[in-house]
Write an enzyme that holds these catalytic residues in place. Structure first.
Site, PDB file in Angstrom:
ATOM      1  N   ALA A   1       0.792  -1.225   0.000  1.00 21.16           N
ATOM      2  CA  ALA A   1       0.000   0.000   0.000  1.00 21.16           C
ATOM      3  C   ALA A   1       0.823   1.272   0.000  1.00 21.16           C
ATOM      4  O   ALA A   1       0.304   2.339  -0.316  1.00 21.16           O
ATOM      5  CB  ALA A   1      -0.932   0.007   1.221  1.00 21.16           C
ATOM      6  N   GLY A   2       2.096   1.204   0.355  1.00 22.31           N
ATOM      7  CA  GLY A   2       2.871   2.421   0.552  1.00 22.31           C
ATOM      8  C   GLY A   2       3.302   3.100  -0.733  1.00 22.31           C
ATOM      9  O   GLY A   2       3.473   2.456  -1.771  1.00 22.31           O
TER      10      GLY A   2
ATOM     11  N   ARG B   1      10.882   7.738  -0.061  1.00 24.39           N
ATOM     12  CA  ARG B   1      12.336   7.801  -0.257  1.00 24.39           C
ATOM     13  C   ARG B   1      12.740   7.414  -1.680  1.00 24.39           C
ATOM     14  O   ARG B   1      13.883   7.653  -2.091  1.00 24.39           O
ATOM     15  CB  ARG B   1      13.032   6.903   0.758  1.00 24.39           C
TER      16      ARG B   1
ATOM     17  N   THR C   1       0.956  -1.662   9.791  1.00 25.61           N
ATOM     18  CA  THR C   1       0.901  -2.983   9.167  1.00 25.61           C
ATOM     19  C   THR C   1      -0.266  -3.823   9.690  1.00 25.61           C
ATOM     20  O   THR C   1      -0.857  -4.598   8.928  1.00 25.61           O
ATOM     21  CB  THR C   1       2.220  -3.727   9.411  1.00 25.61           C
TER      22      THR C   1
ATOM     23  N   ASN D   1      13.420  -8.920  13.196  1.00 26.98           N
ATOM     24  CA  ASN D   1      12.130  -9.272  12.606  1.00 26.98           C
ATOM     25  C   ASN D   1      12.096  -8.923  11.121  1.00 26.98           C
ATOM     26  O   ASN D   1      12.378  -7.795  10.726  1.00 26.98           O
ATOM     27  CB  ASN D   1      11.021  -8.508  13.336  1.00 26.98           C
TER      28      ASN D   1
ATOM     29  N   ARG E   1      13.601  -9.682 -30.462  1.00 21.82           N
ATOM     30  CA  ARG E   1      12.488  -8.965 -29.818  1.00 21.82           C
ATOM     31  C   ARG E   1      11.324  -9.916 -29.559  1.00 21.82           C
ATOM     32  O   ARG E   1      11.324 -11.060 -30.015  1.00 21.82           O
ATOM     33  CB  ARG E   1      12.085  -7.785 -30.699  1.00 21.82           C
TER      34      ARG E   1
ATOM     35  N   TYR F   1       5.619  -2.696 -42.309  1.00 23.02           N
ATOM     36  CA  TYR F   1       4.715  -1.665 -41.780  1.00 23.02           C
ATOM     37  C   TYR F   1       4.421  -0.636 -42.853  1.00 23.02           C
ATOM     38  O   TYR F   1       5.348  -0.067 -43.451  1.00 23.02           O
ATOM     39  CB  TYR F   1       5.378  -1.004 -40.570  1.00 23.02           C
TER      40      TYR F   1
END
Length: 450
Positions: A10-11, A15, A81, A169, A315, A369
């Site tokens: 969600a953030g 930074r 969280t 953690n 490609r 093309y």
């Protein structure tokens, strides 16, 4: 064992200095979110819930492009969280099984680590993934009594004694769905940040006499990405591991540090990759192929025994059958090159099918093309296309046909025929010498006038 994933994504990631959601920044051609989803997908989860917030539409689109069954829920306010995980409750209301919580900005958790967490979950109500940090810094600390995890303390709320703990953690947690959400209901925001910490469920679980333990992993697995510098570090870490894995699986890398892999690159044993090769997303190279220096491959399939490059570009949509030769300064896009065919020099083959054993001469271009639409070129088996041939699509060259050097092909060439489409040469006697003298005289006169 029935498993569901909750992936927190969600953030914004302030930074990163970017308008792009943090989890959509890429490592090895795949977004951080896709890396996290790939780690969890090895568990074959019954459900995957992605908690989005900033840039939710874009995040949801990427999640569902990777897994069309992924459920995207929205965290309108970023209140921690614990609050984020609670947004997944409705999506799992009828789910009866274990839940693993992952993070969209932590791309390198290994599948075997998640397997170990699920194995530990059979004996403990809650399992946390921890790691010994070389520099614990501002990580949350895991407070243990023997094998029992008593609580997780966030750095900003920790004492000096707790800060001395080196077991940290990762944030990854496994628990039964009903246990997880019952514990989250008891979490408060009475802390320095005023947020609902997911980590508080450990202390609450122990207070309710539920068991909690830790599975340990290498610190490198827990690398999070919060800045451009950390993104570059993650790229370097991925490439280093990918190179070692490739060589361990029988691939020769002439200059490993110059070869770049995508998150989904596959190269078969006994293949050779020369220096300065880039594999973008969607590349499969079978056994005994050679990718020569300075080539770039994306969205293509290279079969056994084929040779690509040097300085070649494949490609998306390119399919090379066995023992195909693609040489220097050749570009191929959305084309099938059948077994034994050769496109060796300075050519562009786009929207085409080249038959077995055909030879495409230097400087050949499929003119595919017309300014509005793409058109297809079909070249049969055992065809010889002369150098500097322009194939104006749509056009077909029959089996065993030929084109003369410098030909512009605007209509189909029947089986066994040779196409010649160029102006007749005329030599003007002495003309070159007279013109050179004229140019020289003009230059001398101009120099005098100046």
């Amino acid at each position: 064992m029935t498993v569901a994933l909750i992936i927190l994504a969600a953030g914004k990631g302030t930074r990163m200095m970017s308008d792009i959601p943090k989890v959509l920044h890429e490592v090895a051609g795949g977004s951080l979110l896709v890396h996290a989803m790939m780690s969890g997908s090895n568990l074959e989860p019954e459900r995957t819930v992605v908690v989005a917030g900033y840039g939710a539409d874009a995040v949801g689109a990427v999640a569902q492009a990777f897994d069309e069954d992924a459920i995207v829920v929205i965290q309108q306010e970023q209140l921690g969280t614990g609050h984020a995980v609670l947004q997944a409750r409705a999506a799992l209301v009828d789910f009866d099984g274990d839940v693993i919580i992952l993070y969209g900005d932590t791309p390198f958790i290994q599948p075997e680590t998640l397997d170990a967490m699920l194995a530990a979950r059979k004996a403990s109500d809650v399992v946390v993934l921890g790691f010994k940090a070389a520099d614990p810094g501002r990580y949350g600390r895991l407070v243990m009594t023997g094998d029992t995890l008593e609580r997780i303390v966030e750095f900003k709320d920790s004492s000096n004694e707790e800060r001395a703990i080196s077991l940290c953690n990762s944030g990854v947690i496994a628990a039964r769905s009903d246990v997880l959400f019952d514990l989250l209901d008891a979490v408060s925001n009475d802390n320095a940040a005023g947020e609902y910490y997911l980590t508080d469920i450990i202390g609450i679980a122990r207070a309710k006499d539920l068991s909690a333990t830790v599975v340990r992993c290498d610190e490198a697995e827990t690398m999070g990405v919060n800045s451009r510098t950390e993104l570059a570090d993650a790229e370097a870490a991925f490439q280093g591991r990918a190179r070692k894995d490739a060589m361990a699986n029988g691939v020769s890398l002439r200059a490993p540090d110059t070869v770049y892999f995508s998150f989904d690159t596959y190269i078969g044993p006994d293949s050779m990759v020369e220096p300065n090769v880039v594999f973008a997303a969607g590349v499969t190279v079978e056994n005994n192929a050679t990718i020569r220096a300075f080539s770039h491959l994306e969205g293509c399939h290279v079969s056994r025994g084929s040779v690509v490059g040097p300085y070649a570009r494949l490609r998306p949509g390119t399919e090379l059958a066995e023992n195909v030769k693609v040489g220097n300064f050749v570009e191929i896009k959305n084309a099938v090159i059948e077994a034994g065919a050769k496109v060796n020099h300075l050519s562009y083959i786009g929207d085409a099918h080249v038959g077995e054993r055909s030879n495409i001469g230097a400087g050949t271009i499929t003119c595919n093309y017309d300014g509005v639409s793409k058109h297809r070129t079909t070249i049969g088996a055992d065809v010889f296309v002369g150098s500097n041939t322009m194939l104006v699509a749509p056009v077909t060259l029959g089996n065993e046909s030929m084109t003369a050097t410098g030909t512009i092909v605007t209509k189909n060439v029947p089986v066994g025929d040779m196409a010649v489409g160029r102006a007749r040469q005329e030599n003007k006697t002495g003309f070159a010498r007279r013109m050179q003298q004229k140019f020289k005289s003009s230059a001398e006169n101009a120099a005098k006038d100046s």
